[in-house]
Each structure stands twice: as C-alpha cells, then as structure tokens.
Scaffold this motif. Structure first.
Motif, PDB file in Angstrom:
ATOM      1  N   GLU A 151      -2.833   5.390   1.383  1.00 12.34           N
ATOM      2  CA  GLU A 151      -3.748   4.267   1.614  1.00 12.34           C
ATOM      3  C   GLU A 151      -3.626   3.757   3.054  1.00 12.34           C
ATOM      4  OE1 GLU A 151      -3.621   2.852  -3.056  1.00 12.34           O
ATOM      5  OE2 GLU A 151      -2.253   1.934  -1.619  1.00 12.34           O
ATOM      6  N   ASN A 185      -5.321   6.090   5.438  1.00 12.35           N
ATOM      7  CA  ASN A 185      -6.787   5.980   5.349  1.00 12.35           C
ATOM      8  C   ASN A 185      -7.299   4.578   5.682  1.00 12.35           C
ATOM      9  OD1 ASN A 185      -7.276   8.692   4.579  1.00 12.35           O
ATOM     10  ND2 ASN A 185      -6.531   8.196   2.530  1.00 12.35           N
ATOM     11  N   ASN A 186      -6.451   3.815   6.343  1.00 15.66           N
ATOM     12  CA  ASN A 186      -6.839   2.446   6.738  1.00 15.66           C
ATOM     13  C   ASN A 186      -7.300   1.578   5.572  1.00 15.66           C
ATOM     14  OD1 ASN A 186      -6.299   2.656   9.492  1.00 15.66           O
ATOM     15  ND2 ASN A 186      -8.197   3.812   9.780  1.00 15.66           N
ATOM     16  N   LYS A 187      -6.648   1.780   4.427  1.00 18.13           N
ATOM     17  CA  LYS A 187      -7.057   1.033   3.240  1.00 18.13           C
ATOM     18  C   LYS A 187      -6.104  -0.131   2.915  1.00 18.13           C
ATOM     19  CE  LYS A 187     -10.454   3.434   1.103  1.00 18.13           C
ATOM     20  NZ  LYS A 187     -10.423   4.864   0.887  1.00 18.13           N
ATOM     21  N   GLU A 199       0.817  -1.210   0.000  1.00 19.11           N
ATOM     22  CA  GLU A 199       0.000   0.000   0.000  1.00 19.11           C
ATOM     23  C   GLU A 199       0.854   1.264   0.000  1.00 19.11           C
ATOM     24  OE1 GLU A 199       0.832  -1.783   2.534  1.00 19.11           O
ATOM     25  OE2 GLU A 199       1.258  -0.443   4.213  1.00 19.11           O
ATOM     26  N   GLU A 232      -7.668  -3.499   2.162  1.00 16.07           N
ATOM     27  CA  GLU A 232      -8.477  -3.412   0.938  1.00 16.07           C
ATOM     28  C   GLU A 232      -7.581  -3.478  -0.307  1.00 16.07           C
ATOM     29  OE1 GLU A 232     -11.104   0.181  -0.687  1.00 16.07           O
ATOM     30  OE2 GLU A 232     -11.306  -0.156   1.475  1.00 16.07           O
TER      31      GLU A 232
END
Ligand code: PGA
Length: 225
Positions: A121, A124-126, A117, A129
């Motif tokens: 990302e 944004n705690n992505k 990531e 994902e």
C-alpha cells in the motif's frame, strides 16, 4: 507531558516462568504492560496493565473470547484494539474494531487503536487512503478524546526496519488532520532504545507501542528512561 510506553508481549515469552522473570525485570518502568491474557491475573495489581484484544460482547456463548468486563475486573486500564496481526490472522474488520472500541470506552477503559499501511500500500501511494478508511470505519462515532491511536506501519512491525522519524511525523500529522489536533498518537514498528528518542522528542509522538524490544529488559528500560 508523560509519554505512554506500551509493551505488547504478543504471544511471548513462552512459559509462565519466563513471563514472571520478564515482568520482574521491567515492572519498575511503570510502562503499560500487555501480556497474554492468561498472565493478567498473576500480574495484577500492577497499576498499568493492558490487554492485547477483547471481544465486544459482555458475556455468553463465545468460546475462547474474553470480555471487557473480565479485563476491567482484573485491573486492566488499556486494551489494544485492531492490531495488524489481529486484522491479518484473525480477519478482524474495521466494523469489528469499531464495536470493540465502543465497548472499551463504555467500560471506562482506554482503547489503543492500531492503524497503518502494508508495504504494498505504501509503494502504491495508498497510505493516506488506508488510514482514512481505517479511521472512518473503525472510529465511526467515537469520541477522539477517549482513545489513543497507534500509528504502526505494518512493514515496520517486527522487521527491524523502523519508519523514518520524518515520515512517521508526517503520518502523525495526517492522522491529526483526519481526527483531531489533540488526539493522542503513539508510534509502533521496530521501536527500540536507539530510535525511541526520535519518535518521542523529535517527531513528538505521545508514546510508543513496543513489541520485540519489550521482551528485552535492558533495552526496554532504556526506552522508558
Ligand atoms: P515490534 O512490534 O516492536 O516488534 O515491531 C510492534 C507491534 O506490533 O506493536
């Protein structure tokens, strides 16, 4: 278990003379060495040669590209696929990566597939994902026993800001949950002689993908010890 230490020289060190010197200084480590394409033939028959990329077509009108057949013919065993620099500067998509991974496996070579990531990302705690998408699309239809995954948080690459050992271990477990408990996972992102032991023995990664530190022979040798 033997750890897989992979030197990714990227577009370095510069001249053939420098490449030859660097190779001479590190070849005894037995690490996988991934030099720029044009040096591969001169470094063969080194037993652990790798390439930094490949194209998924076997041959034909694809100016500037290199096929897996060509790399196999020179003795490459490993091919790095989907490095974040390829994704970023050359617009590689997960779909391209999927085709490349399949081609490499079909040729009997081992793809080292990079996932990870960006800083944004992560903030944004992505992260999960992103990993999920890269794995779902990039590894669709792939036999996990035939590949190595490199978890490379992009914010840690070339920055000197390596990922915390605990955080890297957590992401390794996330990737295992998404794929298989037995999949080989290596870490990359500012790995060096001081932090290598933490990733390899504390977080229990199966190896390391090393960029900057692979260009410094003494440091690289310490990583492989
Ligand atoms: P780095 O690069 O070790 O210089 O962070 C790692 C990589 O990009 O594979």
């Amino acid at each position: 278990m033997e750890k897989l230490i992979v030197a990714n020289w990227k577009m370095n060190p510069g001249t053939w003379q420098e490449a030859e010197e660097l190779f001479g200084a590190v070849k005894k480590t037995g690490a996988v060495i991934c030099p720029p394409f044009i040096y591969l033939k001169s470094l063969a028959p080194y037993e652990n040669l790798g390439a930094q990329d490949c194209f998924y077509r076997e041959k034909g009108p694809y100016t500037g590209e290199i096929s897996v057949t060509m790399l196999k013919d020179l003795g490459c065993k490993y091919i790095i696929i989907g490095h974040s620099e390829r994704r970023k500067y050359f617009n590689e998509t997960d779909e391209d990566i999927n085709k490349k991974v399949k081609t490499v496996i079909e040729a009997g070579l081992i793809p080292i597939v990079c996932v990870g990531e960006t800083e944004e990302e992560r903030e944004n705690n992505k992260t999960e994902e992103i990993l999920e998408k890269e794995i779902r699309d990039g590894l669709d239809g792939i036999d996990y026993s035939k590949i190595v995954i490199a978890y490379e948080p992009i914010w840690a690459i070339g920055t000197g800001n390596a990922c915390d050992i605990e955080e890297a271990e957590r992401m390794k477990e996330v990737i295992q949950k998404m794929t298989s408990k037995n999949i080989k996972i290596i870490y990359g992102g500012s790995a060096n002689a001081d932090n290598a032991d933490g990733y390899l023995n504390q977080a229990n990664f199966d190896g390391l993908l090393v960029g900057g530190a692979s260009l410094k022979p003494d440091e690289f040798k310490r990583i492989t010890e």
